[in-house]
Design an enzyme around this catalytic site. Structure first.
Site, mmCIF file in Angstrom:
data_model
loop_
_atom_site.group_PDB
_atom_site.id
_atom_site.type_symbol
_atom_site.label_atom_id
_atom_site.label_comp_id
_atom_site.label_asym_id
_atom_site.label_seq_id
_atom_site.Cartn_x
_atom_site.Cartn_y
_atom_site.Cartn_z
ATOM 1 N N LYS A 96 -54.984 22.768 24.400
ATOM 2 C CA LYS A 96 -54.413 22.965 23.292
ATOM 3 C C LYS A 96 -53.016 23.034 24.449
ATOM 4 O O LYS A 96 -51.616 22.714 23.742
ATOM 5 C CB LYS A 96 -53.865 24.716 23.558
ATOM 6 C CG LYS A 96 -55.167 24.782 22.237
ATOM 7 C CD LYS A 96 -54.605 24.858 21.238
ATOM 8 C CE LYS A 96 -55.459 25.509 20.123
ATOM 9 N NZ LYS A 96 -54.389 25.529 19.355
ATOM 10 N N SER B 9 -62.630 19.603 22.585
ATOM 11 C CA SER B 9 -61.869 20.119 22.762
ATOM 12 C C SER B 9 -61.234 21.077 23.791
ATOM 13 O O SER B 9 -60.182 21.010 23.852
ATOM 14 C CB SER B 9 -61.325 20.412 21.486
ATOM 15 O OG SER B 9 -62.449 21.834 21.181
#
Length: 412
Positions: free
Chosen positions: A58, A312
């Site tokens: 992110k 992720s």
């Protein structure tokens, strides 16, 4: 995709984002998983974005979005909403750029994610019972104060920043055939697809891009089928990082044109994948980061060829990890709880313990109850937690108990 289709993010945007991120983020490692490769019959590589700054991908999109603000916008500060990873990414980017950040997080947010976000220097405000409520409050605050709202996925800069992951994978695994990753709102999947599909066209080859969602939080399959955003009425999954009930408009416009497929996996498959990553790869990954591994383990991606799976994020609450590991052990047949009704007489429990021991299983807990609505006078209910060695071994233990006259009922 037709020749006239103009997408909101291009390869040039992703390449520009990569220059912005130079020296800011880590080029995370690629690790080959021979164990998973044997399962699927081809080479499998993990893109370890769980080792990225702030513990997830992110920070890529957040930094690109905020680096592009004017001095006047930076002076007004930024605001965001998140259950964890986007919050930490925004906090890290804001600290690096010298921007004041306010982050709205839901009331039930995991304490490690709350502490990490504050630790990176952001002001955290707890609001609402889910991310959607926190998001609405963040947007209201932005409108009221003039702070710049940094959306977690519905922004061209965010998408371009996340797409830099695709460029790294192409450099690290030049012969990759398929790239797999989780998808919530769609910023990561849209960004990677933008970069990878454009580069594949330049190279004159095909590279598949596959998204994976938890089946109880899968808004993309119905939306893609309807060619329109279809919000979910309810979202329920351990994968909080992708627990998004409505796709982002910009990511959706890219994903429907470029992505080859979006598949789903069960909660049990997710739990098994997390245990696999811990045991076989020594990697701590949050549930949202493990959905691609779950999809390969479940065989829902046929003939993937050389595959890169994006892990992720690694921001998992230890309490959630404890629950997930237990669920994964149950799902893989390595742990079993059985309930047995028997006469309340001396020696019964010892007999059951002997049978289990002779079956080469291990008792880890016993609950012995004489009182309850379903328990008759003179009877006792015993619940036993048993460590086993797989589904076949579970059946062997159950069969041994039945052969001696007991009637075990599996409760987990």
């Amino acid at each position: 995709m037709t020749a006239t289709t103009q997408l909101p993010v291009t390869l040039d945007d992703v390449q520009a984002a990569r220059k912005i991120l130079d020296g800011v983020i880590a080029k995370t490692p690629i690790e080959q998983s021979r164990a998973l490769g044997r399962m699927v019959g081809s080479d499998v590589f993990f893109k370890c974005e769980n080792l990225q700054r702030a513990g997830s991908f992110k920070v890529r999109g957040a930094y690109v979005r905020m680096a592009g603000l004017t001095d006047e916008e930076k002076a007004r500060g930024v605001v965001a909403a998140s259950a964890g990873n986007h919050a930490q990414g925004v906090a890290v980017a804001a600290a690096r750029l010298g921007i004041k950040a306010r982050i709205f997080m839901p009331l039930g947010v995991a304490l490690p994610k709350l502490a990490a976000t504050r630790g990176h220097g952001a002001e955290v405000v707890l609001h609402g019972h889910n991310v959607d409520e926190a998001l609405a409050e963040a947007e209201r605050y932005a409108e009221e104060t003039g702070a710049v709202f940094v959306h977690p996925f519905d922004s061209p800069d965010i998408i371009a920043g996340q797409g830099t992951l695709g460029l790294e994978i192409l450099e690290q695994v030049p012969n990759v055939d398929t790239i797999v990753m989780g998808v919530g709102g769609g910023g990561l999947l849209a960004g990677v697809a933008t970069a990878v599909k454009a580069r594949a066209k330049e190279l004159g080859r095909e590279i598949k891009v596959i998204g994976v969602q938890a089946e109880n939080a899968a808004a993309y399959p119905p939306s893609l089928a309807a060619d329109a955003l279809v919000p979910l009425q309810k979202v329920s999954t351990m994968a909080d990082g992708i627990a998004v009930g409505r796709p982002g408009q910009l990511p959706f416009s890219i994903i429907r044109e470029l992505v080859d497929d979006v598949v789903t996996v069960s909660e049990d498959a997710l739990a098994r994948a997390l245990i696999f990553l811990i045991e076989r790869s020594k990697l701590v990954v949050e549930p949202a980061g493990a959905v691609g591994v779950a999809a390969l383990m479940e065989g829902v991606i046929p003939n993937p060829g050389t595959t890169a799976v994006i892990l992720s994020g690694g921001n998992i609450d230890p309490m959630l990890m404890l629950k997930v590991i237990q669920r994964g052990l149950y799902a893989s047949g390595r742990f079993m709880s059985v309930r047995i009704m028997l006469d309340d007489r001396p020696g019964s429990l010892a007999q059951i313990s002997r049978i289990i021991a002779e079956s080469d299983a291990n008792v880890t807990r016993v609950d012995h109850t004489r009182i309850g609505g379903s328990i008759s006078m003179g009877d006792v209910a015993i619940t036993i937690d048993i460590e086993t060695k797989g589904h076949e071994h579970c059946e062997l233990v159950l069969g041994s108990l039945r052969a001696e006259g007991f009637q075990p009922v599996v409760v987990h």
